[in-house]
Write a protein that holds these residues in place. Structure first.
Motif, mmCIF file in Angstrom:
data_model
loop_
_atom_site.group_PDB
_atom_site.id
_atom_site.type_symbol
_atom_site.label_atom_id
_atom_site.label_comp_id
_atom_site.label_asym_id
_atom_site.label_seq_id
_atom_site.Cartn_x
_atom_site.Cartn_y
_atom_site.Cartn_z
ATOM 1 N N ALA A 4 0.834 -1.194 0.000
ATOM 2 C CA ALA A 4 0.000 0.000 0.000
ATOM 3 C C ALA A 4 0.875 1.252 0.000
ATOM 4 C CB ALA A 4 -0.912 -0.005 1.234
ATOM 5 N N VAL A 5 0.410 2.263 -0.708
ATOM 6 C CA VAL A 5 1.138 3.523 -0.735
ATOM 7 C C VAL A 5 1.010 4.196 0.622
ATOM 8 C CG1 VAL A 5 1.301 5.791 -1.828
ATOM 9 C CG2 VAL A 5 0.691 3.780 -3.198
ATOM 10 N N PRO A 6 2.126 4.619 1.226
ATOM 11 C CA PRO A 6 2.058 5.253 2.548
ATOM 12 C C PRO A 6 1.150 6.483 2.516
ATOM 13 C CG PRO A 6 4.322 4.753 1.949
ATOM 14 C CD PRO A 6 3.500 4.523 0.725
ATOM 15 N N ASP A 7 0.420 6.669 3.605
ATOM 16 C CA ASP A 7 -0.459 7.823 3.734
ATOM 17 C C ASP A 7 0.382 9.096 3.727
ATOM 18 O OD1 ASP A 7 -2.320 9.704 4.352
ATOM 19 O OD2 ASP A 7 -2.693 9.011 6.389
ATOM 20 N N PRO A 8 0.142 10.011 2.774
ATOM 21 C CA PRO A 8 0.972 11.228 2.715
ATOM 22 C C PRO A 8 0.830 12.086 3.964
ATOM 23 C CG PRO A 8 -0.927 11.431 1.255
ATOM 24 C CD PRO A 8 -0.873 9.994 1.702
ATOM 25 N N ALA A 9 -0.321 12.050 4.604
ATOM 26 C CA ALA A 9 -0.530 12.880 5.792
ATOM 27 C C ALA A 9 0.362 12.443 6.948
ATOM 28 C CB ALA A 9 -1.995 12.833 6.220
ATOM 29 N N ALA A 10 0.653 11.154 7.015
ATOM 30 C CA ALA A 10 1.454 10.639 8.134
ATOM 31 C C ALA A 10 2.847 11.261 8.159
ATOM 32 C CB ALA A 10 1.559 9.126 8.044
ATOM 33 N N SER A 11 3.437 11.506 6.998
ATOM 34 C CA SER A 11 4.763 12.118 6.940
ATOM 35 C C SER A 11 4.681 13.638 6.850
ATOM 36 C CB SER A 11 5.551 11.565 5.746
ATOM 37 O OG SER A 11 4.771 11.616 4.569
ATOM 38 N N PHE A 12 3.540 14.155 6.407
ATOM 39 C CA PHE A 12 3.408 15.604 6.239
ATOM 40 C C PHE A 12 3.053 16.319 7.537
ATOM 41 C CE2 PHE A 12 0.563 19.227 5.596
ATOM 42 C CZ PHE A 12 1.372 20.068 4.851
ATOM 43 N N LEU A 13 2.102 15.824 8.269
ATOM 44 C CA LEU A 13 1.577 16.543 9.435
ATOM 45 C C LEU A 13 2.635 16.882 10.485
ATOM 46 C CD1 LEU A 13 -1.930 14.873 9.901
ATOM 47 C CD2 LEU A 13 -1.392 17.150 9.000
ATOM 48 N N PRO A 14 3.587 15.988 10.799
ATOM 49 C CA PRO A 14 4.613 16.372 11.785
ATOM 50 C C PRO A 14 5.496 17.531 11.319
ATOM 51 C CG PRO A 14 4.532 13.984 11.533
ATOM 52 C CD PRO A 14 3.715 14.566 10.417
ATOM 53 N N VAL A 15 5.593 17.729 10.001
ATOM 54 C CA VAL A 15 6.458 18.777 9.446
ATOM 55 C C VAL A 15 5.666 20.066 9.193
ATOM 56 C CG1 VAL A 15 8.161 19.294 7.634
ATOM 57 C CG2 VAL A 15 7.790 16.937 8.357
ATOM 58 N N ARG A 16 4.350 19.990 9.211
ATOM 59 C CA ARG A 16 3.526 21.152 8.858
ATOM 60 C C ARG A 16 3.851 22.394 9.687
ATOM 61 N NH1 ARG A 16 -1.442 23.563 10.141
ATOM 62 N NH2 ARG A 16 -2.508 24.451 8.316
ATOM 63 N N PRO A 17 4.025 22.294 11.029
ATOM 64 C CA PRO A 17 4.379 23.513 11.773
ATOM 65 C C PRO A 17 5.663 24.165 11.270
ATOM 66 C CG PRO A 17 3.676 21.781 13.272
ATOM 67 C CD PRO A 17 3.832 21.139 11.923
ATOM 68 N N ALA A 18 6.637 23.346 10.890
ATOM 69 C CA ALA A 18 7.892 23.903 10.367
ATOM 70 C C ALA A 18 7.668 24.582 9.023
ATOM 71 C CB ALA A 18 8.946 22.810 10.235
ATOM 72 N N ALA A 96 0.763 28.658 16.842
ATOM 73 C CA ALA A 96 1.810 29.564 16.374
ATOM 74 C C ALA A 96 2.795 28.821 15.481
ATOM 75 C CB ALA A 96 2.554 30.169 17.567
ATOM 76 N N PRO A 97 3.273 29.476 14.409
ATOM 77 C CA PRO A 97 4.152 28.802 13.446
ATOM 78 C C PRO A 97 5.559 28.614 13.994
ATOM 79 C CG PRO A 97 3.907 31.095 12.857
ATOM 80 C CD PRO A 97 3.005 30.862 14.034
ATOM 81 N N GLN A 98 5.804 27.495 14.623
ATOM 82 C CA GLN A 98 7.085 27.271 15.287
ATOM 83 C C GLN A 98 7.366 25.785 15.353
ATOM 84 O OE1 GLN A 98 6.176 28.874 19.066
ATOM 85 N NE2 GLN A 98 5.066 27.095 19.712
ATOM 86 N N GLU A 99 8.593 25.440 15.688
ATOM 87 C CA GLU A 99 8.934 24.056 15.965
ATOM 88 C C GLU A 99 9.230 23.863 17.439
ATOM 89 O OE1 GLU A 99 12.032 23.291 12.772
ATOM 90 O OE2 GLU A 99 10.833 21.465 12.735
ATOM 91 N N ALA A 100 9.741 24.886 18.082
ATOM 92 C CA ALA A 100 10.089 24.779 19.499
ATOM 93 C C ALA A 100 9.694 26.062 20.204
ATOM 94 C CB ALA A 100 11.604 24.543 19.647
ATOM 95 N N ALA A 101 9.453 25.973 21.504
ATOM 96 C CA ALA A 101 8.963 27.136 22.255
ATOM 97 C C ALA A 101 9.942 28.306 22.192
ATOM 98 C CB ALA A 101 8.702 26.739 23.700
#
Length: 301
Positions: A4-18, A96-101
């Motif tokens: 099965a083709v990997p779900d694109p959201a699974a790899s995208f969502l953790p990077v979205r804030p960055a 807020a658009p950030q990766e870390a506080a």
């Protein structure tokens, strides 16, 4: 059976804030940053993800290219902007658009965002990608089509332009809250003496109406001129209601959102140094307040 083709959201969502953080720092627009992230996701869906070894690097590269394209065209449009230009403000929240506080107060402040305007688009991209998002120069070189050595030189040039311009925050939250409330009260009453007491001698006032709402067309320098301006505005309102809708951190600095007599919101952000207000940023342009209006349940129509 084929895998099965990997779900694109699974790899995208953790990077979205960055991606949003990169887009916001590049363009100064929260709405544009979200659009960039959405566009990157659509491209990610259409990509053969099985051959992408480093999804985060791919996504950041795509976002940076889109942000660069936007920045180049925005700079042309900004030449015709009416009055001082300020970035879109962002309420300090989990969105807020950030990766870390730590990134919130140091690299999201309006002061620092304005300093980034000193940089050319390539300088801005390289500085943000490398210094703020830990992207190596090899990846950046591939993005910009320049050698790694050239990217390093551009990064050095960008840091030299920025100097030590990152803002310093020295007050505890309770102290900044007290100063913010005192400033709001003084602008309500038009207490010129109190305003002078709260403002640093070399305070600078930035007002962004974008030619849509009344605002000063130039920066206002010094406590005397600033105090007289705020006192005059209070007299002009003469009892017209201003209600505070939000008080807290905006772009990592103390500020508040008010509902003005014309029925539209206004954002005021304060830079505080040595127990005084060193800079004031007032955003009135409704086109830059849509995200905040949505968060606060306001209508801009």
């Amino acid at each position: 059976m084929s895998e099965a083709v990997p779900d694109p959201a699974a790899s995208f969502l953790p990077v979205r804030p960055a991606l949003i953080g990169l887009g916001y720092r590049m363009t100064g627009s929260w709405a544009t940053a979200e659009d960039i992230a959405q566009d990157v996701y659509l491209r990610w869906q259409a990509t053969d993800r099985a051959i992408v070894a480093l999804p985060r690097a791919w996504l950041m590269k795509a976002a940076a290219r889109l942000a660069l394209d936007h920045l180049k065209s925005a700079r042309v449009r900004r030449e015709d902007y009416v009055g001082p230009w300020l970035p879109e403000p962002v309420l300090d929240s989990e969105a807020a658009p950030q990766e870390a506080a730590w990134a919130r107060s140091e690299t999201l402040s309006l002061a620092f965002m304005l300093v980034l305007e000193r940089l050319s688009p390539p300088e801005r991209a390289i500085f943000i990608l490398h210094d703020l998002f830990d992207t190596n120069f090899g990846e950046i070189a591939g993005l910009l089509g320049r050698s790694e050595a050239t990217c390093r030189q551009i990064a050095v040039r960008a840091r030299a332009k920025l100097g030590d311009a990152a803002p310093r925050h020295g007050l505890a939250a309770t102290e900044s809250d007290s100063l913010t409330q005192a400033f709001f009260a003084a602008t309500q009453s038009g207490d010129e003496a109190m305003l002078r007491h709260l403002l640093a001698r070399d305070v600078v006032v930035h007002t962004d109406g974008g030619g849509i709402r009344p605002a000063a067309l130039k920066l206002i320098y010094g406590d005397d001129k600033a105090a007289r301006m705020f006192a005059a505005l209070a007299r002009k309102r003469a009892g017209a209601a201003r209600s505070m809708l939000f008080a807290g951190l905006i772009n990592g600095e103390p500020g508040y959102v008010t509902l003005e007599p014309d029925g539209l919101p206004q954002v005021t952000v304060l830079t505080i140094a040595d127990d005084r207000i060193a800079a004031i940023y007032i955003i009135r342009n409704p086109e830059k307040l849509r995200a905040i209006a949505d968060q606060l349940g306001l209508s801009l129509t």
